[in-house]
Design a protein around this motif. Structure first.
Motif, PDB file in Angstrom:
ATOM      1  N   LEU A  62      82.173  -8.862  40.853  1.00 55.83           N
ATOM      2  CA  LEU A  62      81.273  -8.047  41.659  1.00 55.83           C
ATOM      3  C   LEU A  62      82.069  -7.147  42.595  1.00 55.83           C
ATOM      4  CD1 LEU A  62      78.399  -7.375  42.495  1.00 55.83           C
ATOM      5  CD2 LEU A  62      78.472  -9.298  44.090  1.00 55.83           C
ATOM      6  N   ASN A  63      83.152  -7.690  43.175  1.00 54.48           N
ATOM      7  CA  ASN A  63      84.001  -6.902  44.064  1.00 54.48           C
ATOM      8  C   ASN A  63      84.582  -5.687  43.336  1.00 54.48           C
ATOM      9  OD1 ASN A  63      85.679  -6.866  46.756  1.00 54.48           O
ATOM     10  ND2 ASN A  63      87.190  -6.574  45.120  1.00 54.48           N
ATOM     11  N   ASN A  64      85.048  -5.892  42.088  1.00 49.58           N
ATOM     12  CA  ASN A  64      85.636  -4.791  41.331  1.00 49.58           C
ATOM     13  C   ASN A  64      84.605  -3.739  40.949  1.00 49.58           C
ATOM     14  OD1 ASN A  64      88.102  -6.001  41.471  1.00 49.58           O
ATOM     15  ND2 ASN A  64      88.088  -6.806  39.390  1.00 49.58           N
ATOM     16  N   LEU A  65      83.397  -4.184  40.618  1.00 50.57           N
ATOM     17  CA  LEU A  65      82.351  -3.236  40.273  1.00 50.57           C
ATOM     18  C   LEU A  65      82.021  -2.341  41.461  1.00 50.57           C
ATOM     19  CD1 LEU A  65      80.211  -2.289  38.195  1.00 50.57           C
ATOM     20  CD2 LEU A  65      78.666  -3.987  39.173  1.00 50.57           C
ATOM     21  N   GLN A  66      81.870  -2.953  42.633  1.00 51.35           N
ATOM     22  CA  GLN A  66      81.573  -2.179  43.834  1.00 51.35           C
ATOM     23  C   GLN A  66      82.742  -1.264  44.200  1.00 51.35           C
ATOM     24  OE1 GLN A  66      80.744  -5.693  46.182  1.00 51.35           O
ATOM     25  NE2 GLN A  66      78.561  -5.200  46.252  1.00 51.35           N
ATOM     26  N   THR A  67      83.963  -1.751  44.003  1.00 44.38           N
ATOM     27  CA  THR A  67      85.148  -0.937  44.297  1.00 44.38           C
ATOM     28  C   THR A  67      85.209   0.286  43.391  1.00 44.38           C
ATOM     29  OG1 THR A  67      86.410  -2.856  45.060  1.00 44.38           O
ATOM     30  CG2 THR A  67      87.670  -0.942  44.332  1.00 44.38           C
ATOM     31  N   ASP A  68      84.943   0.086  42.097  1.00 51.96           N
ATOM     32  CA  ASP A  68      84.973   1.215  41.153  1.00 51.96           C
ATOM     33  C   ASP A  68      83.990   2.304  41.564  1.00 51.96           C
ATOM     34  OD1 ASP A  68      86.900   0.010  39.642  1.00 51.96           O
ATOM     35  OD2 ASP A  68      85.511  -0.797  38.142  1.00 51.96           O
ATOM     36  N   ARG A  69      82.805   1.888  41.978  1.00 51.57           N
ATOM     37  CA  ARG A  69      81.799   2.877  42.389  1.00 51.57           C
ATOM     38  C   ARG A  69      82.218   3.592  43.664  1.00 51.57           C
ATOM     39  NH1 ARG A  69      76.759  -1.155  40.949  1.00 51.57           N
ATOM     40  NH2 ARG A  69      76.619  -0.613  38.746  1.00 51.57           N
ATOM     41  N   ALA A  70      82.810   2.843  44.603  1.00 50.65           N
ATOM     42  CA  ALA A  70      83.264   3.452  45.858  1.00 50.65           C
ATOM     43  C   ALA A  70      84.380   4.464  45.605  1.00 50.65           C
ATOM     44  CB  ALA A  70      83.736   2.361  46.820  1.00 50.65           C
TER      45      ALA A  70
END
Length: 329
Positions: free
Chosen positions: A263-271
């Motif tokens: 989940l952290n990586n998914l949010q990071t990619d979008r940011a």
């Protein structure tokens, strides 16, 4: 011509057409009904495979995808097909009482069980999923209408699930939610508002008295089932009325090299995608920022970057401001 009788086969997985996936989402089925369903699907899997178009790099003019009507003409000219399900296949180790199975069969034979599109009226009609159920000490017998059979073998889009999942799940919501989640598998996840999520799952908005009850009584049980028994499961985060769902492979996944992000990586990619556009960052700056997100975590770092960096700074000046901010804290 003698009519064909469908009997279950030994399968690890069964195929669910997109048509029927929608039925499983919109219709509240019991665990026993779901067990009957996977046994039926195991009996018709070979027929379903006939309607899966194989993509070939070489196409010839002679190629013709088999239609359901073409295939059906090869059987006896009848409006129904026959099924015979041995009780040992449906109820291994006598996990269920026969009375419960019989009640489920009777329920599936009611006219309200299934809703199918009816082109003749440009609408829908309610039909029974099975017809004339019967049983003895060894077998279950019933018929299925041609229209329902067409529904199950429309493989223009389909999904696979483990046949054993309905026997292992603790709640009937597990299959229902998985059917909804599979739609977003190729994206790795999805963001939905709480109200829209309930709408798509056909759950009345007042049913759970808020998202805390929904998580406690629905999501957490489903997630535990999928984490334990299925190849795919999910993480979720709730913020300001929205759920962020992330799909990942569990320890039960076999032979799959693809891995969904955390989940952290998914949010990071979008940011990072957003920052690249707004702050005009090059690949090197993005790589540095990604490392910072990995060390600090998305949630902690995102709050600081959103509130305390001058909105006019771009490129390397923005990156310097990020480091200066972190050094001064």
């Amino acid at each position: 011509m003698e009519s064909k009788i469908f009997t279950p086969k030994t399968r690890k997985k069964v195929l669910i057409s997109n048509d029927f996936r929608e039925v499983l989402i919109s219709h509240e089925t019991t665990i026993i009904e779901q067990r009957i369903l996977v046994v039926i699907l195991s009996a018709i899997k070979e027929e379903q495979s006939l309607f899966i178009s194989v993509k070939s790099p070489i196409r010839t003019k002679e190629e013709h995808q088999l239609s359901f009507d073409d295939y059906y003409e090869g059987w006896a000219n009848q409006g129904t097909v026959d099924f015979l399900l041995p009780l040992n296949d449906l109820n291994p180790d006598r996990r269920m009482k026969n009375d419960y199975i019989q009640s489920a069969l009777i329920n599936m034979a009611t006219i309200n069980w299934l809703r199918l599109k009816d082109e003749t009226i440009n609408g829908y009609k309610a039909v029974p999923f099975i017809i004339e159920p019967g049983w003895n000490k060894k077998n279950i017998f019933f018929k299925m209408d041609k229209a329902v059979m067409r529904h199950l073998v429309n493989m223009s889009s389909y999904f696979s699930i483990k046949k054993e999942l309905p026997y292992q799940a603790s709640t009937s919501n597990t299959i229902r939610f998985l059917m909804w989640l599979l739609k977003y598998k190729q994206h790795g996840g999805i963001i939905k508002s709480y109200s829209q999520l309930l709408k798509e799952l056909f759950i009345p908005k007042e049913y759970y008295e808020g998202h805390y009850r929904f998580e406690r009584d629905f999501l957490n049980n489903v997630k535990a089932d999928l984490d334990t028994f299925n190849e795919l499961s999910f993480n979720y985060a709730y913020s300001k009325g929205n759920y962020n769902f992330l799909i990942y492979y569990t320890k039960n996944a076999v032979g799959s090299r693809e891995m969904f992000s955390s989940l952290n990586n998914l949010q990071t990619d979008r940011a990072l995608k957003y920052l690249k556009k707004i702050r005009k960052l090059d690949d090197r700056s993005l790589s540095v920022l990604r490392k910072l997100f990995e060390v600090r975590g998305y949630k902690e770092l995102a709050i600081r970057l959103k509130r305390k960096i001058d909105p006019n700074l771009i490129g390397i000046d923005y990156l310097k401001a990020v480091f200066q901010l972190l050094e001064n804290e």
